[in-house]
Design an enzyme around this catalytic site. Structure first.
Site, PDB file in Angstrom:
ATOM      1  N   SER A 178       7.943   8.215   3.409  1.00  0.00           N
ATOM      2  CA  SER A 178       9.044   8.366   4.364  1.00  0.00           C
ATOM      3  C   SER A 178      10.131   7.348   4.039  1.00  0.00           C
ATOM      4  CB  SER A 178       8.514   8.206   5.789  1.00  0.00           C
ATOM      5  OG  SER A 178       9.500   8.584   6.714  1.00  0.00           O
ATOM      6  N   ASN A 179      11.001   7.066   4.969  1.00  0.00           N
ATOM      7  CA  ASN A 179      12.067   6.081   4.725  1.00  0.00           C
ATOM      8  C   ASN A 179      12.426   5.376   6.031  1.00  0.00           C
ATOM      9  OD1 ASN A 179      14.369   7.549   6.077  1.00  0.00           O
ATOM     10  ND2 ASN A 179      13.713   9.096   4.611  1.00  0.00           N
ATOM     11  N   HIS A 180      13.396   4.475   5.958  1.00  0.00           N
ATOM     12  CA  HIS A 180      13.684   3.582   7.093  1.00  0.00           C
ATOM     13  C   HIS A 180      14.596   4.168   8.168  1.00  0.00           C
ATOM     14  CE1 HIS A 180      11.726   0.148   5.408  1.00  0.00           C
ATOM     15  NE2 HIS A 180      12.429   0.207   4.301  1.00  0.00           N
ATOM     16  N   SER A 181      14.997   5.430   8.053  1.00  0.00           N
ATOM     17  CA  SER A 181      15.959   5.951   9.027  1.00  0.00           C
ATOM     18  C   SER A 181      15.378   5.909  10.454  1.00  0.00           C
ATOM     19  CB  SER A 181      16.314   7.393   8.669  1.00  0.00           C
ATOM     20  OG  SER A 181      17.082   7.959   9.703  1.00  0.00           O
ATOM     21  N   ALA A 200      17.800  11.641   7.105  1.00  0.00           N
ATOM     22  CA  ALA A 200      17.443  11.101   5.794  1.00  0.00           C
ATOM     23  C   ALA A 200      16.250  11.919   5.314  1.00  0.00           C
ATOM     24  CB  ALA A 200      17.092   9.626   5.924  1.00  0.00           C
TER      25      ALA A 200
END
Ligand code: C5P
Length: 405
Positions: free
Chosen positions: A217-220, A284
């Site tokens: 996943s990512n930091h959004s 994102a």
């Protein structure tokens, strides 16, 4: 009492009235009465000092609701939730707002219920300053007002005239009639400008499963997309928010569709866009996903391990292909050669405009509450200062309105 209740300017609106310790607090009684007569539901939060200027009994009687001052009721321990108050309100009106409260708001001080409610409110916040002329003119106060304005707080300028000190000058709280009219106009403007428009907004991060316990996943945080969805809904649009997993609550009036993976977001976005007038691609989305999802937890072993990834479908590019007369707004978060990359995306994904954030700018990007963005469209570019995400959402909504007209 008007017989046609639908004609009341604040019918059905929930106004949270904040009162601080200024002599102008006596006008809050009239203000509360006018807001009620205009059709609003009113709840009142006071600072401890404000009680010295106007009694809770007066305000409770006029607002027809108990007054909130403390974080909890000392008699029974019942908690006054500042988060719930902020969520309840369509508008948080602080009138009168003293120099002290404005300074604390600008600094993020949270030492009373009125202030904690300000920090957690998602609705428009309006302040009507009231103070002596020299306090108002002081650079410290002016600086605080500029800070608050840059974060999206609406300021009803005080009037010139006689002050409690006996001096004359600028500092008198604006009259209750004007404050009521200001709030009605503010909420009305937002209510109508996008009425009848259907919009989709994608927000947050997608989650791509590796096995039953792990994912990519990512930091959004989703904050920017949620702010946009809330703003579009506040202006009357019918909004579908297609969102990855976030800790945020659904903005008022927004239809929310929860998804996990890029593939799920793709399916929901394509379906909803077909019926929409426009879309804002704020999510994102993962560019790659594991080629295969292991059915059982992958065991560790010595040495390196390789994960094969395949490309996900680009949601924005697909909507760009299907676009026709619809509006499409994209986001770009770049770390290098920002503008060239953003312009390339504008063309490739067929966006009407793109909102560029750079990770190089302090205060921009993931998780924070502020953002520094540049709008790029086919006509050129517009660089905005560092603003709250709520204010950025308003500017985006303003620009969307110019395209949808
Ligand atoms: O990932 P990229 O920088 O190309 O993303 C730019 C824009 O495209 C963003 O608006 C993002 O929400 C959107 N996007 C998308 N689907 C993807 C990748 C990006 O909608 N798979």
């Amino acid at each position: 009492m008007a017989s046609d209740v639908t004609a009341l300017p604040l019918e059905g609106r929930r106004i949270l009235l904040g009162i601080t310790g200024s002599i102008a607090a006596y006008k809050a009684a009239v203000l509360c009465r006018l807001l009620k007569c205009a059709g609003a539901e009113v709840r009142v939060v006071m600072t401890p000092l404000a009680k010295q200027f106007i009694t809770p009994l007066t305000m409770a009687t006029l607002s027809k609701n108990p007054i909130l001052v403390e974080f909890f009721d000392p008699e029974n321990g019942a908690w006054n939730s500042h988060v719930a108050l902020g969520e309840w309100a369509d508008c948080y009106l602080i009138a009168p707002a003293t120099a002290n409260t404005l300074a604390k708001m600008a600094a993020g001080v949270a030492d009373n219920l009125l202030l904690t409610t300000y920090l957690s409110a998602r609705c428009p916040v309006v302040v009507a300053p009231a103070m002596d002329l020299d306090m108002y003119a002081h650079e410290a106060t002016q600086q605080n007002l500029r800070t608050l304005r840059s974060r999206g707080v609406e300021i009803i300028e005080p009037a010139e005239g006689e002050l409690a000190s006996g001096l004359r000058g600028k500092g008198r709280m604006s009259e209750p009639e004007q404050i009521t009219a200001f709030v009605a106009e503010l909420l009305d403007e937002k209510k109508k400008s996008l009425a009848g428009k259907r919009m989709i907004v994608t927000a947050g991060a997608t989650i791509e499963a590796i096995d039953p316990v792990r994912f990519i996943s990512n930091h959004s945080s989703g904050k920017m997309g949620y702010a946009i969805a809330g703003e579009l809904a506040a202006r009357g649009a019918e909004v579908t928010l297609i969102t990855g997993r976030t800790a945020l609550s659904t903005p008022r009036g927004v239809r929310r569709v929860d998804i996990l993976s890029a593939a799920e977001m793709y399916a929901e976005a394509v379906r909803a866009y077909a019926e929409a007038d426009g879309g804002v691609m704020c999510a994102a989305v993962a560019d790659y996903t594991p080629a295969e999802v292991a059915q059982t937890k992958i065991r560790k072993h010595d040495g390196e391990m390789t994960l094969t990834l395949r490309r996900t479908q680009d949601i924005a590019a697909e909507l760009g292909r299907q676009k026709g007369d619809r509006l499409l707004v994209g986001f770009a978060l770049e770390t290098d050669d920002e503008e060239a990359h953003a312009e390339e995306k504008l063309r490739r994904k067929n966006f009407d405009f793109i909102v560029l954030n750079s990770l190089r700018d302090a205060g921009a990007g993931f998780r924070g509450d502020t953002n520094k963005v540049t709008f790029i469209d086919r006509a050129g570019r517009e660089e905005l200062p560092l603003l709250s995400k709520r204010e950025v959402a308003r500017r985006i909504a303003d620009k969307i309105e110019t395209f949808l007209k």
